[in-house]
Design an enzyme around this catalytic site. Structure first.
Site, PDB file in Angstrom:
ATOM      1  N   ARG A  22       0.762  14.589  13.486  1.00 28.99           N
ATOM      2  CA  ARG A  22       1.170  14.463  12.092  1.00 28.99           C
ATOM      3  C   ARG A  22       1.101  15.777  11.312  1.00 28.99           C
ATOM      4  NH1 ARG A  22      -1.136   8.811   9.816  1.00 28.99           N
ATOM      5  NH2 ARG A  22       0.920   8.503   8.987  1.00 28.99           N
ATOM      6  N   CYS A  59      -5.148   8.469   9.715  1.00 30.06           N
ATOM      7  CA  CYS A  59      -5.192   7.706  10.969  1.00 30.06           C
ATOM      8  C   CYS A  59      -4.960   8.644  12.159  1.00 30.06           C
ATOM      9  CB  CYS A  59      -4.077   6.663  10.995  1.00 30.06           C
ATOM     10  SG  CYS A  59      -4.517   5.087  10.303  1.00 30.06           S
ATOM     11  N   ASP A 100       4.869   0.623  11.966  1.00 31.11           N
ATOM     12  CA  ASP A 100       3.662  -0.019  11.443  1.00 31.11           C
ATOM     13  C   ASP A 100       3.538  -1.487  11.876  1.00 31.11           C
ATOM     14  OD1 ASP A 100       2.848   2.295  10.253  1.00 31.11           O
ATOM     15  OD2 ASP A 100       3.359   1.704   8.208  1.00 31.11           O
ATOM     16  N   LYS A 147       0.841  -1.205   0.000  1.00 33.94           N
ATOM     17  CA  LYS A 147       0.000   0.000   0.000  1.00 33.94           C
ATOM     18  C   LYS A 147       0.877   1.256   0.000  1.00 33.94           C
ATOM     19  CE  LYS A 147      -1.785   1.725   3.964  1.00 33.94           C
ATOM     20  NZ  LYS A 147      -1.576   3.170   4.204  1.00 33.94           N
ATOM     21  N   ASN A 148       1.881   1.260   0.874  1.00 32.71           N
ATOM     22  CA  ASN A 148       2.676   2.473   1.048  1.00 32.71           C
ATOM     23  C   ASN A 148       3.610   2.768  -0.126  1.00 32.71           C
ATOM     24  OD1 ASN A 148       1.396   2.890   3.428  1.00 32.71           O
ATOM     25  ND2 ASN A 148       3.163   2.495   4.745  1.00 32.71           N
ATOM     26  N   ARG A 188      -8.673  -0.509   4.699  1.00 33.70           N
ATOM     27  CA  ARG A 188      -7.788   0.509   4.119  1.00 33.70           C
ATOM     28  C   ARG A 188      -6.430  -0.095   3.758  1.00 33.70           C
ATOM     29  NH1 ARG A 188      -6.372   4.778   7.864  1.00 33.70           N
ATOM     30  NH2 ARG A 188      -4.966   5.088   6.138  1.00 33.70           N
TER      31      ARG A 188
HETATM   32  C1  UD1 Z   1       4.411   6.840   6.316  1.00 33.08           C
HETATM   33  C2  UD1 Z   1       3.546   5.605   6.166  1.00 33.08           C
HETATM   34  C3  UD1 Z   1       3.035   5.139   7.505  1.00 33.08           C
HETATM   35  C4  UD1 Z   1       4.191   4.952   8.468  1.00 33.08           C
HETATM   36  C5  UD1 Z   1       5.079   6.192   8.516  1.00 33.08           C
HETATM   37  C6  UD1 Z   1       6.343   5.981   9.341  1.00 33.08           C
HETATM   38  C7  UD1 Z   1       2.529   5.818   3.985  1.00 33.08           C
HETATM   39  C8  UD1 Z   1       1.297   6.026   3.176  1.00 33.08           C
HETATM   40  N1  UD1 Z   1       2.409   5.911   5.298  1.00 33.08           N
HETATM   41  O1  UD1 Z   1       3.578   7.849   6.847  1.00 33.08           O
HETATM   42  O2  UD1 Z   1       2.328   3.909   7.323  1.00 33.08           O
HETATM   43  O3  UD1 Z   1       3.695   4.698   9.768  1.00 33.08           O
HETATM   44  O4  UD1 Z   1       5.488   6.558   7.183  1.00 33.08           O
HETATM   45  O5  UD1 Z   1       7.063   4.909   8.868  1.00 33.08           O
HETATM   46  O6  UD1 Z   1       3.591   5.551   3.443  1.00 33.08           O
HETATM   47  N2  UD1 Z   1       6.278  14.669  10.671  1.00 33.08           N
HETATM   48  C9  UD1 Z   1       6.400  15.996  11.036  1.00 33.08           C
HETATM   49  N3  UD1 Z   1       6.207  16.953  10.065  1.00 33.08           N
HETATM   50  C10 UD1 Z   1       5.929  16.630   8.780  1.00 33.08           C
HETATM   51  C11 UD1 Z   1       5.833  15.265   8.405  1.00 33.08           C
HETATM   52  C12 UD1 Z   1       6.011  14.305   9.376  1.00 33.08           C
HETATM   53  O7  UD1 Z   1       6.661  16.319  12.189  1.00 33.08           O
HETATM   54  O8  UD1 Z   1       5.761  17.548   7.955  1.00 33.08           O
HETATM   55  C13 UD1 Z   1       6.468  13.647  11.718  1.00 33.08           C
HETATM   56  C14 UD1 Z   1       5.244  12.769  11.915  1.00 33.08           C
HETATM   57  O9  UD1 Z   1       4.310  13.384  12.762  1.00 33.08           O
HETATM   58  C15 UD1 Z   1       5.869  11.548  12.532  1.00 33.08           C
HETATM   59  C16 UD1 Z   1       7.231  11.454  11.820  1.00 33.08           C
HETATM   60  O10 UD1 Z   1       7.467  12.749  11.285  1.00 33.08           O
HETATM   61  O11 UD1 Z   1       6.095  11.751  13.897  1.00 33.08           O
HETATM   62  C17 UD1 Z   1       7.298  10.445  10.697  1.00 33.08           C
HETATM   63  O12 UD1 Z   1       6.215  10.640   9.833  1.00 33.08           O
HETATM   64  P1  UD1 Z   1       6.283  10.309   8.277  1.00 33.08           P
HETATM   65  O13 UD1 Z   1       7.500   9.480   8.002  1.00 33.08           O
HETATM   66  O14 UD1 Z   1       6.125  11.573   7.520  1.00 33.08           O
HETATM   67  O15 UD1 Z   1       4.993   9.422   8.082  1.00 33.08           O
HETATM   68  P2  UD1 Z   1       4.050   9.363   6.828  1.00 33.08           P
HETATM   69  O16 UD1 Z   1       4.829   9.612   5.596  1.00 33.08           O
HETATM   70  O17 UD1 Z   1       2.822  10.165   7.088  1.00 33.08           O
END
Ligand code: UD1
Length: 430
Positions: free
Chosen positions: A131, A126, A317, A22-23, A409
């Site tokens: 986030r 989620c 995850d 999915k990711n 999902r």
């Molecule tokens: C992706 C995955 C999700 C997984 C996560 C971490 C997908 C669709 N989803 O989510 O399943 O759990 O990686 O491996 O691929 N953060 C900030 N500011 C930002 C962006 C992120 O502070 O602008 C923080 C987030 O709150 C979190 C951390 O960075 O604490 C990591 O998040 P991130 O790697 O961005 O997760 P996703 O890409 O949303």
């Protein structure tokens, strides 16, 4: 609303086909916005998030044909989907669509790169933490974009001649922001260097696909990614890599129920840390030519401590699923969540099955118990939901997991895959 009813106690034996990730599928689909040619993706999983993103892409002008035909094929495990975005019909991603799935925010990168502007609603997704999107906005600003937040929307505008290559160091590793910066930089003027990039296999998969489309990306899969901008991208055909989270989830289910299962169409190299951790709990795991085999014979599940980390560390995850396993260990384990601050919502539901877990900040102390007992439980997010399914498989009696839409999902045909291996799992529709 659908529910899943599980009668626990059966060991799992058989073969489980692993779906496309999915990711990886989500950012790959979004990459179709970068070209006016057709991007063909093979091995796309049939999931609610994929369907949702198709609707969003359709709104931007992407023409989508499944397996070469326009109708959906309900009974295929693996689907080939063609995405063609001749012109961008709309540079706005509205709240009604983006609020359902966080990853749809990522369209901001390609829209900005190709059209010079994007108006994208701030995301939902989620409920596992605040986030924020600050890293995305900083990265796009580094590429020369002008960003303004207005009425819950991000309005992004590129400089007149297009985005500008730049060197940017992420202060924190983000998978999504790495995807977006990499996609945006493919069409920028000049060279972009992304430092402290996410190293997840899905980032490498996206880079491979973008390179097949004519991008010039090197270093994906390491901490430093270099993107030399090109004037345009073309179409390509790309196979989505196997889902390492689905792989780890079923491996943990077998480690918990006992049994002997071969996970087909996956690759042990995608989740070495998680598999090593599972071996320490007493599971035997061997890589096969087409996947991996997991066998658990001993009746003691050994306690192991884990800390979630960006790849190649233990994935956040798989944290909830591992906690389910640890509820039946023969001792005490500590599970520390470092990625999301609110990712312990499965704890109180696991407690309903008889688990003994106490929380202190970002750490859970799990004291193994000799048996779990079935109960009605409520799924609260995608990975938490599946941890309850795993626990239910090992619990005595009946467990009913409510709010199954979270599972839909991210897990393709979960009940069918488990039932084929001897589990008693059924979906109850109301
Ligand atoms: C992706 C995955 C999700 C997984 C996560 C971490 C997908 C669709 N989803 O989510 O399943 O759990 O990686 O491996 O691929 N953060 C900030 N500011 C930002 C962006 C992120 O502070 O602008 C923080 C987030 O709150 C979190 C951390 O960075 O604490 C990591 O998040 P991130 O790697 O961005 O997760 P996703 O890409 O949303």
């Amino acid at each position: 609303m659908d529910r899943i009813r599980i009668t626990g106690g059966n060991a799992l034996r058989g073969i489980i086909p692993i779906s496309g990730a999915k990711n990886a599928a989500l950012p790959l689909m979004i990459a179709s916005l970068l070209t006016s040619d057709t991007l063909t993706l093979e091995n796309v999983p049939h999931l609610a998030d994929v369907e949702g993103l198709m609707r969003i892409l359709g709104n931007h002008g992407v023409d989508i044909a499944v397996n070469g035909r326009r109708e959906r094929q309900e009974n295929d495990y693996s689907r080939t989907i063609h995405f063609t975005c001749r012109t961008i019909a709309d540079t706005t991603a509205p709240y009604e669509l983006v609020s359902k799935m966080r990853a749809s925010f990522w369209v901001i990168g390609p829209l900005l790169a190709r059209e010079g502007r994007a108006r994208v609603s701030l995301p939902g997704g989620c409920a596992i933490g605040t986030r924020p999107v600050d890293l995305f906005l900083e990265a796009l600003t580094a590429l020369g974009a002008d960003i303004e937040i207005d009425g819950g929307y991000v309005n992004a505008t590129a400089p007149k001649g297009g985005l500008l290559g730049a060197r940017y160091r992420f202060p924190k590793v983000s998978v999504g922001a790495t995807h977006v910066m990499m996609m945006a930089a493919t069409l920028a003027n000049g060279t972009t260097v992304i430092e402290n990039a996410a190293r997840e296999p899905e980032v490498l998969d996206l880079a491979n696909c973008l390179n097949a489309m004519g991008a010039k990306i090197s270093g994906a899969g390491t901490k430093t990614i270099t993107v030399e901008g090109v004037a345009s991208l073309s179409g390509a055909r790309h196979r989505v890599l196997p889902d390492r989270i689905e792989t780890g989830t079923y491996a943990m289910a077998v480690a918990m129920t006992g049994g002997d299962v071969t996970l087909e169409g996956t690759d042990a190299a995608l989740l070495e840390t998680a598999l090593d951790t599972l071996r320490q709990t007493g599971a035997e795991i061997t890589a096969t030519e087409t996947g991996l085999r997991i066998v658990r014979t001993g009746d003691r599940i050994l306690p192991v401590d884990v800390v979630t980390e960006p790849f190649p560390g233990f994935p956040t995850d798989l944290q909830a699923q591992f906690m389910a396993l640890m509820t039946r260990s023969s001792g005490v384990s500590h599970i520390t969540e470092t990625i999301f601050e609110n990712r312990f919502m499965h704890v109180q539901e696991l407690a309903r099955l008889g688990a003994r877990i106490s929380l202190s900040g970002q750490m859970a102390r799990v004291e193994g118990v000799s048996r779990l007992k079935g109960a009605p439980v409520m799924a609260t997010d995608l990975r938490a939901s599946v941890s309850l399914v795993i626990a239910g498989l090992a619990a005595e009696g009946e467990t009913v997991v409510n709010r199954v839409y979270h599972l839909d999902r991210g897990f393709e045909r979960l009940e069918e895959k488990l039932t084929r291996c001897g589990a008693l799992v059924e979906r109850v529709s109301e």
